[in-house]
Design an enzyme around this catalytic site. Structure first.
Site, PDB file in Angstrom:
ATOM      1  N   GLU A   1       1.702  -3.229  -2.141  1.00  0.00           N
ATOM      2  CA  GLU A   1       1.217  -2.246  -1.182  1.00  0.00           C
ATOM      3  C   GLU A   1       2.091  -2.207   0.075  1.00  0.00           C
ATOM      4  OE1 GLU A   1      -2.967  -2.940  -0.630  1.00  0.00           O
ATOM      5  OE2 GLU A   1      -3.326  -3.104  -2.780  1.00  0.00           O
TER       6      GLU A   1
ATOM      7  N   GLU B   1      -7.449   2.368   3.325  1.00  0.00           N
ATOM      8  CA  GLU B   1      -6.707   2.495   2.064  1.00  0.00           C
ATOM      9  C   GLU B   1      -5.868   3.766   2.178  1.00  0.00           C
ATOM     10  OE1 GLU B   1      -6.705   0.486  -0.540  1.00  0.00           O
ATOM     11  OE2 GLU B   1      -8.490  -0.786  -0.349  1.00  0.00           O
TER      12      GLU B   1
ATOM     13  N   HIS C   1      -4.494  -1.691   3.515  1.00  0.00           N
ATOM     14  CA  HIS C   1      -4.223  -1.655   2.080  1.00  0.00           C
ATOM     15  C   HIS C   1      -3.830  -0.235   1.656  1.00  0.00           C
ATOM     16  CE1 HIS C   1      -5.864  -5.640   0.602  1.00  0.00           C
ATOM     17  NE2 HIS C   1      -6.281  -5.636   1.867  1.00  0.00           N
TER      18      HIS C   1
ATOM     19  N   HIS D   1      -1.958  -7.630  -0.699  1.00  0.00           N
ATOM     20  CA  HIS D   1      -1.576  -7.344  -2.078  1.00  0.00           C
ATOM     21  C   HIS D   1      -0.106  -6.941  -2.118  1.00  0.00           C
ATOM     22  CE1 HIS D   1      -6.060  -6.421  -2.955  1.00  0.00           C
ATOM     23  NE2 HIS D   1      -5.775  -7.702  -3.185  1.00  0.00           N
TER      24      HIS D   1
END
Length: 618
Positions: free
Chosen positions: A185, A380, A312, A182
């Site tokens: 990020e 994350e 991520h 993404h």
């Protein structure tokens, strides 16, 4: 404190105000919206709206909220659905840019973390230069960057290998690290580069770094989505761009496919992505329709990866399969062993993406597991309070540094990964049984060891105990664990030591030496030789001078001394209505003793609170 020396030459930049390009004026503003989620049915309604949900905080309490990166049209959808919400940050890009602009960044990029060209984050060109610098400084350990394919706009997807004989395929356990599926990020790239630098700069100095480089083959793809990443730089040169997908021009005129919904496993499963081309989770026309995912898939097919880390942001949670349906993988017991080690430093939650979060179909996470038999993880990184997708330079350093143990764990877990879990000291039979090994008595030590890796060690695992204190003599001082099985643990028989009656020191010092796979791990073991006595006992029933810090920044939930009031919701108690002082005690120090009408009402909010002790004469 950053413990690595990420440094490279011939890169500098001038921080200037972002140019007001025509492209920038066409990009719609995004807002940070908080939607209340009182129950599971409300969460289902939110998911049905196909919103951009960036924060990966587990939906585990009966009352909480989720963050949404929302356009004006998304806010209209939320309103129409009758959901309770508030706009926490309006025009998120401008707010991030303002925060990042407060930091005066030097032209020098040494050390590099927090000093890149986009508000401290590395640009694509700077990442490429870092890879070049690694290969130049460590040619025997780090390969030159190799393109595994091209993006839809023709940019290279760079791959680098790190191992001791980097030009040779040694059939060692293989590990994959990728980041920036993404485009918004960048911190995944930063944390990956910092781990690479730690491996290279500490080779021959740090035992674990040396072991990993010698015994593993580690492959890195720091930017899977170079087009989207460059697009964010174009529209927000100082950082803060909210573009997520790649830059494919879709048939109806919109742009982008979500690369982390484009993998074959679970592709197109309803509820885990979107068939709408304008959606932030649009999964494309078919699995692997995008050159970026196809290139990475073709590269993976040439290797035999044991562990895959597809990184991520945000929030602090470690995701693993299964994502496209609510389920655990068949080898969940092995995953749980790995989970525990990976989050040992941070304490972040770990578990299946579909259970901790919500369904996500066509993810790299699931495809690495089901399609390529890897142990697959998606960390994350960072929190909303730390800046979300675009943390400031200080938080970039903080976040990247605290997750290095997790990145090392993934590499260790690809082969044998042995640790001493603990040592239990006790009196030997025949002593006075007062809980202390005193002069004239014999003590015993039982040592627990664990293999959290996916392979048994090739060599026997040997434990030795030696004395470093005069008058303390080791009796039975060794044990051969043999070949400790994958994902297993074991305990030694009792090792023994005796303490001469003439020993006057209050503490004896032993050393445990753990030999495995060419590593000697040493651990000091301090043995009290005198019974302990209580000098100070504090139950907080009286005021002895503990105090809340005057530098607290939390707006709610600050520490206070009082009687906690019970907070209940849905028939469950979340804050108890009493402390744990034995007898009739009622008071304690608590982060706001008041009962809330909902869970989280008086939680520590967007800041810190600290409890300071008085000076104690021991």
């Amino acid at each position: 404190m950053i413990t690595s020396n990420l440094a490279f030459a011939l890169i500098s930049f001038l921080q200037v105000a972002p140019a007001q390009t025509p492209a920038a004026t066409k990009v719609p503003d995004h807002h940070l919206v908080i939607v209340d989620i009182p129950d599971g049915k409300t969460m289902d309604r939110v998911l049905a709206l196909d919103l951009d949900l960036p924060s990966c905080a587990p939906i585990e309490r009966s009352a909480r909220a989720v963050e949404v990166i929302a356009l004006d049209s998304d806010i209209a959808k939320i309103q129409k659905a009758g959901l309770h919400y508030r706009v926490a940050v309006r025009n998120l890009e401008d707010a991030i840019e303002k925060e990042l602009s407060r930091w005066v960044l030097p032209a020098s990029l040494t050390p590099a973390v927090g000093k890149g060209g986009m508000g401290g984050h590395f640009t694509l060109a700077q990442m490429e230069a870092i890879l070049d610098d690694f290969a130049k400084k460590y040619p025997k350990l780090c390969s030159k960057k190799t393109s595994i394919g091209k993006s839809i706009e023709g940019r290279n997807l760079w791959m680098v290998k790190i191992s001791d004989n980097v030009a040779t395929d040694e059939k060692e356990p293989e590990v994959l690290y990728d980041a920036v599926h993404h485009a918004r990020e960048p911190l995944g790239m930063t944390t990956t580069l910092l781990f690479m630098d730690w491996l290279l700069s500490n080779y021959g100095k740090d035992p674990q770094a040396t072991y990993l480089v010698d015994r593993r083959e580690m492959f890195f793809v720091p930017c899977v989505n170079p087009d989207g990443y460059e697009y964010n730089r174009k529209i927000r040169p100082a950082g803060g761009g909210m573009w997520r997908k790649n830059r494919r021009k879709n048939s109806l005129g919109s742009y982008g496919v979500d690369l982390n919904r484009n993998w074959p496993t679970g592709w197109g499963v309803a509820g885990g992505g979107s068939s709408s081309q304008t959606s932030s989770t649009y999964w494309g026309t078919k699995a692997l329709s995008e050159p970026e995912t196809l290139a990475l898939e073709n590269f993976i097919k040439t290797r035999n990866f044991v562990v895959g880390n597809t990184c991520h942001t945000y929030t602090e949670v470690l995701l693993r399969p299964v994502g496209y349906k609510r389920a655990e993988p068949a080898n969940v017991a092995d995953y749980r062993v790995l989970d525990a080690e990976a989050v040992k430093v941070t304490g972040m939650k770990a578990g299946p993406a579909s259970i901790l979060l919500y369904n996500a179909s066509g993810t790299a996470l699931d495809h690495y597991h089901f399609g390529h038999k890897m142990f697959a993880y998606t960390p994350e990184l960072g929190t909303s309070a730390e800046g979300g997708f675009w943390p400031n330079p200080a938080n970039q350093v903080r976040i990247a540094d605290r997750h290095q143990h997790m990145f090392r764990t993934f590499a260790m877990a690809a082969g044998p990964a042995l640790v001493m879990d603990g040592a239990q000291i006790s009196e030997a039979p025949g002593s006075n049984n007062n809980g202390v090994v005193e002069p004239g008595e014999t003590g015993q030590v039982v040592v627990s060891v664990r293999n959290f890796g996916a392979a048994a060690p090739a060599q026997n695992v040997i434990l030795q105990m030696v004395s470093l204190t005069t008058g303390v003599t080791v009796g039975k001082g060794g044990h051969d664990f043999g070949r400790l099985a994958r994902f297993s643990k074991s305990a030694s028989p009792a090792l023994t030591f005796s303490v001469a009656k003439t020993v006057s020191t209050p503490i004896a010092r032993l050393e445990l030496r753990f030999l495995h796979e060419g590593i000697v791990e040493r651990r000091s073991l301090l043995v009290p030789l005198k019974p302990r006595s209580v000098v100070i006992r504090e139950d907080f029933e009286r005021d002895h001078g503990f105090a809340r810090s005057t530098s607290d920044t939390a707006s709610t939930g600050r520490f206070g001394r009082g009687v906690p009031q019970a907070t209940t919701y849905g028939g469950k108690t979340y804050q108890p209505g009493a402390d744990h002082t034995p007898g009739a005690g009622t008071r304690c120090w608590v982060t706001d003793a008041r009962a809330g009408s909902s869970v989280g009402q008086y939680d520590v909010d967007r800041g810190k609170t600290s409890l300071l002790s008085p000076v104690m004469d021991l």
